[in-house]
Design a protein around this motif. Sequence first.
Motif, PDB file in Angstrom:
ATOM      1  N   SER A 146       0.683  -1.205   0.003  1.00  0.00           N
ATOM      2  CA  SER A 146       0.101  -0.227  -0.074  1.00  0.00           C
ATOM      3  C   SER A 146       0.848   1.266   0.001  1.00  0.00           C
ATOM      4  O   SER A 146       1.767   1.298   0.809  1.00  0.00           O
ATOM      5  N   GLN A 147       0.712   2.129  -0.975  1.00  0.00           N
ATOM      6  CA  GLN A 147       1.341   3.358  -0.980  1.00  0.00           C
ATOM      7  C   GLN A 147       0.939   4.408  -0.050  1.00  0.00           C
ATOM      8  O   GLN A 147       1.459   4.996   0.481  1.00  0.00           O
ATOM      9  N   SER A 148      -0.352   4.261   0.230  1.00  0.00           N
ATOM     10  CA  SER A 148      -1.068   5.232   1.531  1.00  0.00           C
ATOM     11  C   SER A 148      -0.324   4.901   2.824  1.00  0.00           C
ATOM     12  O   SER A 148       0.047   5.563   3.457  1.00  0.00           O
ATOM     13  N   GLU A 149       0.057   3.508   2.876  1.00  0.00           N
ATOM     14  CA  GLU A 149       0.493   3.007   4.356  1.00  0.00           C
ATOM     15  C   GLU A 149       2.002   3.548   4.180  1.00  0.00           C
ATOM     16  O   GLU A 149       2.636   4.212   5.237  1.00  0.00           O
ATOM     17  N   GLU A 150       2.790   3.774   2.889  1.00  0.00           N
ATOM     18  CA  GLU A 150       4.048   4.045   3.124  1.00  0.00           C
ATOM     19  C   GLU A 150       4.060   5.757   3.328  1.00  0.00           C
ATOM     20  O   GLU A 150       4.818   6.304   4.063  1.00  0.00           O
ATOM     21  N   ALA A 151       2.899   6.440   2.831  1.00  0.00           N
ATOM     22  CA  ALA A 151       3.091   8.029   3.028  1.00  0.00           C
ATOM     23  C   ALA A 151       2.704   8.240   4.455  1.00  0.00           C
ATOM     24  O   ALA A 151       3.562   9.199   4.932  1.00  0.00           O
ATOM     25  N   ALA A 152       2.133   7.355   5.264  1.00  0.00           N
ATOM     26  CA  ALA A 152       1.993   7.381   6.715  1.00  0.00           C
ATOM     27  C   ALA A 152       2.887   7.113   7.477  1.00  0.00           C
ATOM     28  O   ALA A 152       3.416   7.730   8.238  1.00  0.00           O
ATOM     29  N   VAL A 153       3.947   6.420   6.919  1.00  0.00           N
ATOM     30  CA  VAL A 153       5.183   5.785   7.563  1.00  0.00           C
ATOM     31  C   VAL A 153       6.157   6.931   7.385  1.00  0.00           C
ATOM     32  O   VAL A 153       6.969   7.403   8.357  1.00  0.00           O
ATOM     33  N   VAL A 154       6.112   7.637   6.363  1.00  0.00           N
ATOM     34  CA  VAL A 154       6.965   8.890   5.973  1.00  0.00           C
ATOM     35  C   VAL A 154       6.701  10.050   7.071  1.00  0.00           C
ATOM     36  O   VAL A 154       7.555  10.444   7.700  1.00  0.00           O
ATOM     37  N   ALA A 155       5.383  10.244   7.222  1.00  0.00           N
ATOM     38  CA  ALA A 155       4.866  11.237   8.366  1.00  0.00           C
ATOM     39  C   ALA A 155       5.400  10.936   9.700  1.00  0.00           C
ATOM     40  O   ALA A 155       5.816  11.801  10.349  1.00  0.00           O
ATOM     41  N   THR A 156       5.248   9.661  10.101  1.00  0.00           N
ATOM     42  CA  THR A 156       5.461   9.123  11.271  1.00  0.00           C
ATOM     43  C   THR A 156       7.153   9.098  11.664  1.00  0.00           C
ATOM     44  O   THR A 156       7.426   9.658  12.747  1.00  0.00           O
ATOM     45  N   GLN A 157       7.853   8.859  10.607  1.00  0.00           N
ATOM     46  CA  GLN A 157       9.376   8.896  10.875  1.00  0.00           C
ATOM     47  C   GLN A 157       9.819  10.399  10.754  1.00  0.00           C
ATOM     48  O   GLN A 157      10.828  10.654  11.681  1.00  0.00           O
ATOM     49  N   ALA A 158       9.237  11.235  10.049  1.00  0.00           N
ATOM     50  CA  ALA A 158       9.733  12.601  10.125  1.00  0.00           C
ATOM     51  C   ALA A 158       9.553  13.305  11.521  1.00  0.00           C
ATOM     52  O   ALA A 158      10.529  13.877  12.113  1.00  0.00           O
ATOM     53  N   LEU A 159       8.339  12.896  12.082  1.00  0.00           N
ATOM     54  CA  LEU A 159       7.678  13.455  13.291  1.00  0.00           C
ATOM     55  C   LEU A 159       8.875  12.950  14.542  1.00  0.00           C
ATOM     56  O   LEU A 159       9.157  13.773  15.499  1.00  0.00           O
ATOM     57  N   ALA A 160       9.061  11.684  14.313  1.00  0.00           N
ATOM     58  CA  ALA A 160      10.077  11.058  15.168  1.00  0.00           C
ATOM     59  C   ALA A 160      11.395  11.742  15.236  1.00  0.00           C
ATOM     60  O   ALA A 160      11.998  11.431  16.394  1.00  0.00           O
ATOM     61  N   HIS A 161      11.631  12.157  14.276  1.00  0.00           N
ATOM     62  CA  HIS A 161      13.099  12.983  14.151  1.00  0.00           C
ATOM     63  C   HIS A 161      13.125  14.451  14.198  1.00  0.00           C
ATOM     64  O   HIS A 161      13.676  14.976  13.809  1.00  0.00           O
ATOM     65  N   GLY A 162      11.605  14.957  14.665  1.00  0.00           N
ATOM     66  CA  GLY A 162      11.614  16.281  15.141  1.00  0.00           C
ATOM     67  C   GLY A 162      11.390  17.058  13.960  1.00  0.00           C
ATOM     68  O   GLY A 162      11.643  18.395  13.980  1.00  0.00           O
ATOM     69  N   GLN A 163      11.157  16.718  12.969  1.00  0.00           N
ATOM     70  CA  GLN A 163      10.604  17.639  11.608  1.00  0.00           C
ATOM     71  C   GLN A 163       8.949  17.667  11.567  1.00  0.00           C
ATOM     72  O   GLN A 163       8.535  16.689  10.955  1.00  0.00           O
ATOM     73  N   ASP A 164       8.722  18.639  11.951  1.00  0.00           N
ATOM     74  CA  ASP A 164       7.178  18.879  12.005  1.00  0.00           C
ATOM     75  C   ASP A 164       6.651  19.951  11.174  1.00  0.00           C
ATOM     76  O   ASP A 164       5.536  20.381  11.363  1.00  0.00           O
ATOM     77  N   GLN A 165       7.466  20.429  10.233  1.00  0.00           N
ATOM     78  CA  GLN A 165       6.883  21.373   9.348  1.00  0.00           C
ATOM     79  C   GLN A 165       7.146  20.840   7.861  1.00  0.00           C
ATOM     80  O   GLN A 165       8.435  20.734   7.546  1.00  0.00           O
ATOM     81  N   ALA A 166       6.261  20.657   7.128  1.00  0.00           N
ATOM     82  CA  ALA A 166       6.450  20.066   5.598  1.00  0.00           C
ATOM     83  C   ALA A 166       5.726  21.082   4.645  1.00  0.00           C
ATOM     84  O   ALA A 166       4.556  21.339   4.989  1.00  0.00           O
TER      85      ALA A 166
END
Length: 254
Positions: A10-30
């Motif tokens: 699922s590509q939608s699941e991949e997009a969700a994983v990108v969001a989670t990973q960025a947030l986990a690394h303190g990147q909260d402005q996209a």
Amino acid sequence: PNTVNSLSLSQSEEAAVVATQALAHGQDQAILLVPDSAWGTRIETAFTSVFEQGGGKIPAIARFGNNTSDHSAMLTRLLKIDESIQRKRDLQSRIGTPLNFEPSRRDDFDFIFMVANPVQGRELKPLLRFHDAGDVPVYAIGRIFSGRAEQARNQDLNDIVFTATPWQLRSAGSTTQPALKSIRGGAYGNLYALGQDAWRLLPWLPLMQRDPDLQFPGDVGALRLQADGHLHRQPAWAQFSAGQPVTYRWPETH
């Protein structure tokens, strides 16, 4: 009742994983770059809902069409370079002297989430460099990679970080040709890997049902069984370097 187990790429699941990973690394402005299509909207929604739920902010979204000659103007607006140029013009006319300063881009974002296929990515990434955003991290889902070794053409995708499968990373670094002719070009490799995982998983399912934390190290990613029977896939991470996908390691979080 019998649970139906499901496993997908699922590509939608991949997009969700990108969001989670960025947030986990303190990147909260996209900032988002999204094709003006039903597929683009689907991926945008999957990313945005998880990112905003986790406290992320999205200062701007640009939707691009198929007309590549518009991309530069679109990025100039997105990065607010046009506003910077206008400020320079206003100031010059007010004081009546030519001013010697470079127009600057906005800086209210940590990364760009680029929803694109390989062709679109090859057009957009060099333009970001041209518009002074070459140093900003760009994240994408696996669609950005054709699955084929196209080193010369993929130079234009250099530095993009994307969700990949362990299978792709292994075959990218391998010098031996896969035995099956149908996966030699790379395009069907992930589907082959998915089939392999589905078959190998079968004896593990009873164990995974008893222990929800158990991860199966699949060819398409680390798989964990959810309560609804769906196998959640944690993809591998790759980055284009010298036109080839290589394993990407996120910086350690403290």
